[in-house]
Design a protein around this motif. Structure first.
Motif, PDB file in Angstrom:
ATOM      1  N   ARG A 104       0.409  -1.185   0.130  1.00 48.23           N
ATOM      2  CA  ARG A 104       0.178  -0.060   0.114  1.00 48.23           C
ATOM      3  C   ARG A 104       0.829   1.151   0.054  1.00 48.23           C
ATOM      4  NH1 ARG A 104      -4.862  -0.007   2.417  1.00 48.23           N
ATOM      5  NH2 ARG A 104      -5.089   2.335   2.929  1.00 48.23           N
ATOM      6  N   VAL A 105       1.505   1.388   1.074  1.00 45.36           N
ATOM      7  CA  VAL A 105       2.574   2.172   0.570  1.00 45.36           C
ATOM      8  C   VAL A 105       3.259   3.145  -0.301  1.00 45.36           C
ATOM      9  CG1 VAL A 105       4.146   3.866   2.323  1.00 45.36           C
ATOM     10  CG2 VAL A 105       2.686   1.889   3.755  1.00 45.36           C
ATOM     11  N   LEU A 111       8.205   5.061  -1.536  1.00 42.87           N
ATOM     12  CA  LEU A 111       9.612   3.917  -0.745  1.00 42.87           C
ATOM     13  C   LEU A 111      10.020   3.145  -0.883  1.00 42.87           C
ATOM     14  CD1 LEU A 111       9.027   2.771   2.092  1.00 42.87           C
ATOM     15  CD2 LEU A 111       8.235   1.160   1.554  1.00 42.87           C
ATOM     16  N   THR A 112      10.898   3.478  -0.576  1.00 43.11           N
ATOM     17  CA  THR A 112      12.638   2.612  -0.989  1.00 43.11           C
ATOM     18  C   THR A 112      13.162   1.237  -0.786  1.00 43.11           C
ATOM     19  OG1 THR A 112      13.738   4.093  -2.481  1.00 43.11           O
ATOM     20  CG2 THR A 112      14.963   1.949  -1.910  1.00 43.11           C
ATOM     21  N   VAL A 113      12.419   0.159  -0.316  1.00 43.85           N
ATOM     22  CA  VAL A 113      13.069  -1.024   0.466  1.00 43.85           C
ATOM     23  C   VAL A 113      14.547  -1.655   0.573  1.00 43.85           C
ATOM     24  CG1 VAL A 113      11.939  -2.727   1.670  1.00 43.85           C
ATOM     25  CG2 VAL A 113      10.555  -1.763   0.463  1.00 43.85           C
ATOM     26  N   ILE A 114      15.170  -1.883   1.865  1.00 45.84           N
ATOM     27  CA  ILE A 114      16.185  -2.318   1.375  1.00 45.84           C
ATOM     28  C   ILE A 114      16.927  -3.322   2.712  1.00 45.84           C
ATOM     29  CG2 ILE A 114      19.160  -1.867   2.104  1.00 45.84           C
ATOM     30  CD1 ILE A 114      17.098   1.680   1.917  1.00 45.84           C
ATOM     31  N   GLU A 161       2.304   6.542   5.716  1.00 39.52           N
ATOM     32  CA  GLU A 161       2.602   6.310   4.236  1.00 39.52           C
ATOM     33  C   GLU A 161       3.668   7.603   3.421  1.00 39.52           C
ATOM     34  OE1 GLU A 161      -0.353   6.247   6.767  1.00 39.52           O
ATOM     35  OE2 GLU A 161      -1.890   5.955   5.457  1.00 39.52           O
ATOM     36  N   SER A 162       4.176   8.172   4.756  1.00 39.84           N
ATOM     37  CA  SER A 162       5.372   9.546   4.730  1.00 39.84           C
ATOM     38  C   SER A 162       7.041   9.354   5.190  1.00 39.84           C
ATOM     39  CB  SER A 162       5.047  10.554   5.468  1.00 39.84           C
ATOM     40  OG  SER A 162       5.400  10.414   6.869  1.00 39.84           O
ATOM     41  N   THR A 163       7.168   7.168   5.034  1.00 39.29           N
ATOM     42  CA  THR A 163       7.682   7.126   5.078  1.00 39.29           C
ATOM     43  C   THR A 163       8.870   6.615   3.758  1.00 39.29           C
ATOM     44  OG1 THR A 163       7.317   5.365   7.104  1.00 39.29           O
ATOM     45  CG2 THR A 163       9.493   4.903   5.683  1.00 39.29           C
ATOM     46  N   ARG A 164      10.186   6.664   3.526  1.00 37.18           N
ATOM     47  CA  ARG A 164      11.156   7.197   2.765  1.00 37.18           C
ATOM     48  C   ARG A 164      12.182   5.900   2.425  1.00 37.18           C
ATOM     49  NH1 ARG A 164      13.323  11.323  -0.661  1.00 37.18           N
ATOM     50  NH2 ARG A 164      14.575   9.845  -2.538  1.00 37.18           N
ATOM     51  N   TYR A 165      12.257   5.866   3.560  1.00 37.32           N
ATOM     52  CA  TYR A 165      13.124   4.226   3.286  1.00 37.32           C
ATOM     53  C   TYR A 165      13.078   3.183   4.341  1.00 37.32           C
ATOM     54  CZ  TYR A 165      16.069   7.843   0.993  1.00 37.32           C
ATOM     55  OH  TYR A 165      16.003   8.703   0.119  1.00 37.32           O
TER      56      TYR A 165
END
Length: 471
Positions: A104-105, A111-114, A161-165
Motif C-alpha cells: 500500500r505504501v 518508498l524504497t525498501v533495503i 504513508e510518509s516513510t521514504r526508506y
C-alpha cells in the motif's frame, strides 16, 4: 501502522472477524503499533497472539486489552471484549499483514525498501545506514536485531504513508528463511555482507549457508540493485545469480565503492572512502575494529545508489557513537582501562575479527585480556572452531585468556596445549567466578575484550566490568 479497517485486515488475512461483546463494526479502523508481546502494547495497538516454545500468546490477550489494544489477531476466539480476527497461523498472518502494508505504501508514496543479510554485520550495517538515511527522509529500521519471521514483519509494519526508506534486516537459520522475507518486503536494494559459519549447525555447512544468503538477491527485480561484498568470494559469486544491477564494495581495488588507508585504535577506526565520480573522503567512525569498515562501506554504497553524496553520507556516519548495545561497545576508562563488550553474538568470523582488533589497538607495553565464552549453533564445526580460536589467541600474543563456561572450555585447552603459553589461560565455570578473578587481575592500562554468543550471556559480565572501571 497505516490506518486500516478491521474488515480490510480480515479480508487480507483470509480471517474471520469476531466483534461479539464490542461496540465496533467492520468499518472501525486501527493504526497503532503491531506487537507480539503484550507488554509492548500501547493504546490503539494490535496484538498478535502467536504461539511460542514456552508459552501461548492467547493467554495474554487480556493483558493486551488492559494496555489498550484495539485489535487481537488470534488462532481461536478468546473470551474477551476486543475485536478479534481469527486466522489459521498468527505468524503467517503477521507476515501477510506486513506485506500488504508495504504494498500500500509503495503504491501510494515514494518508498524504497533495503534488505540486508550476511553471516555477520547485519545489525551494525543497519544502524549505520539508518543514521545516513534518516537525514535524507523518514526512515524505519529494525529495533535491535529484529530479523526473523516475527521481527522483520514487525519492523515493516512500523512504516507510515510518509516513510521514504524501510530497512529490513533479514536473518536465517535455514534454507528458505530469507526467501520468505524477500517475498514479503520485495526489496528494491538487496545487500549481502558475508557468508561465514554463523548458524552453520542449522544450515548444514558453508555451501548451504551460501545458498541461503543468495536468496537475498536471487529474486530481486531487474530494476533492483544487488550490493555485494567484493572481498568475500562467496558473496561476489552472487553477481551471476541475480537479474538486478550489481554494485560491489570492499577493499579490493576493483570495487567501485572501496576503502583505503584503514587504521584502528582504542577510540575508533579510520579509512578513506572512494565512490564513482566523487572525490575521496576521509572517514573516522567510533566503532572499533577494521572489520566494521566493510559494514560502513556497505552503508555508504547503498546511500550512493540512492543519490546521497559521499561526503554527506560519511559525515552522518561519523556521528554514530556505537554499533549497537553489546557490539564492540567501549566501556570503562578509569585507570586507563578499556572494556570492549562485544558479547551479543559470536561466530568464528566475528570472534576472530574481534581478537585481531584487540591485538591491533593495544598500546605498546600494555596488556590485552580476552574474556571469551562459547560460540553457539556451530553443530559439527563447534569443536574445531573453538580450538582454532584458542590457537589464534596464542599466535596473536594476547596477554591473558579468560574462558568462561563449559561449552567454551576447548578454547582454554587448546591455548594451554600450545608450548609457548604457561599460565596465560584460565578457565571458570561461571561468570561470578570470572568477575571476581578479573576484578583483582585487571591493572591500569589493560584493554579487555568480552566476547561470546548471546546464549552464553557474557554481555552481562562485560557490563559489570564496565561499571567497575567507569569514571
Amino acid at each position: 501502522m497505516i490506518r486500516l479497517t478491521l474488515s480490510e485486515i480480515a479480508d487480507r488475512l483470509s480471517g474471520s472477524l469476531h466483534l461479539e461483546g464490542t461496540d465496533a463494526t467492520g468499518d472501525a479502523t486501527v493504526d497503532g503499533p503491531v506487537e507480539t508481546d503484550s507488554r509492548e502494547i500501547v493504546p490503539g495497538g494490535v496484538f498478535v497472539a502467536k504461539r511460542g516454545d514456552d508459552t501461548d500468546g492467547h493467554l495474554f490477550v487480556g493483558a493486551a486489552i488492559d494496555r489498550g489494544a484495539a485489535l487481537a489477531i488470534v488462532e481461536h476466539p478468546v473470551e474477551n471484549s476486543i475485536p478479534q480476527i481469527v486466522v489459521a497461523d498468527a505468524v503467517q498472518a503477521l507476515g501477510e499483514l506486513a506485506q500488504y502494508v508495504v504494498e500500500r505504501v509503495r503504491a501510494d508514496g515514494n518508498l524504497t525498501v533495503i534488505g540486508i543479510t550476511g553471516s555477520n554485520g547485519k545489525t551494525t550495517t543497519k544502524n549505520m545506514l539508518e543514521r545516513i538515511l534518516s537525514g535524507e527522509g523518514e526512515t524505519v529500521a529494525p529495533i535491535r536485531s529484529f530479523n526473523n519471521a516475527v521481527g522483520a514483519p514487525t519492523t515493516m509494519l512500523r512504516i507510515t504513508e510518509s516513510t521514504r526508506y524501510l530497512i529490513v534486516e533479514m536473518g536465517a537459520s535455514g534454507i528458505g528463511h530469507i526467501a520468505r522475507l524477500v517475498a514479503l518486503a520485495k526489496p528494491d536494494i538487496g545487500v549481502v555482507l558475508k557468508v561465514g559459519l554463523a548458524h552453520a549447525g542449522g544450515f548444514g555447512g558453508i555451501e548451504s549457508t551460501l545458498a541461503a544468503k543468495t536468496e537475498m538477491v536471487a529474486d530481486l527485480a531487474e530494476d533492483g540493485i544487488a550490493v555485494l561484498n567484493a572481498d568475500d568470494p562467496r558473496v561476489a559469486s552472487m553477481a551471476d545469480k541475480t537479474r538486478a544491477k550489481v554494485v560491489m564494495f570492499g577493499q579490493d581495488a576493483s570495487a567501485p565503492y572501496r576503502a583505503t588507508d584503514v587504521a584502528g585504535s582504542r577510540t575508533g577506526t579510520s579509512f578513506t572512502a572512494h565512490a564513482p565520480g566523487e572525490d575521496p573522503v576521509p572517514v573516522r567512525i567510533r566503532v572499533l575494529g577494521e572489520h566494521h569498515v566493510s559494514n560502513a562501506l556497505a552503508a555508504l554504497t547503498v546511500a550512493g545508489t540512492l543519490g546521497v553524496p559521499l561526503a554527506r553520507a560519511a559525515a552522518a556516519l561519523e556521528t554514530l557513537e556505537r554499533a549497537e548495545r553489546w557490539r564492540m561497545e567501549v566501556l570503562g576508562g578509569k585507570d586507563d582501562v578499556t572494556i570492549i563488550n562485544d558479547a551479543y553474538n559470536a561466530s568464528p568470523d566475528s570472534m576472530s575479527a574481534a581478537i585481531k582488533t584487540l591485538a591491533q589497538i593495544s598500546e605498546p607495553g600494555k596488556r590485552t585480556i580476552a574474556v571469551l565464552g562459547a560460540m553457539s549453533e556451530l553443530g559439527e564445526y563447534s569443536g574445531d572452531e573453538h580450538d582454532r580460536i584458542g590457537l589464534q589467541l596464542v599466535r596473536l600474543n594476547i596477554s591473558q585468556l579468560v574462558v568462561v563456561g563449559p561449552e567454551a572450555r576447548r578454547m582454554h585447552i587448546s591455548a594451554i596445549n600450545e608450548g609457548s603459553w604457561d599460565g596465560e589461560s584460565v578457565y571458570f565455570g561461571d561468570m561470578d567466578a570470572a568477575y571476581d578473578y578479573l576484578a583483582a587481575e585487571i591493572i591500569p592500562g589493560d584493554t579487555v575484550l568480552v566476547k561470546s554468543s548471546n546464549s552464553a550471556r557474557l554481555r552481562f559480565l562485560g557490563d559489570r566490568l564496565g561499571e567497575l572501571f567507569s569514571w
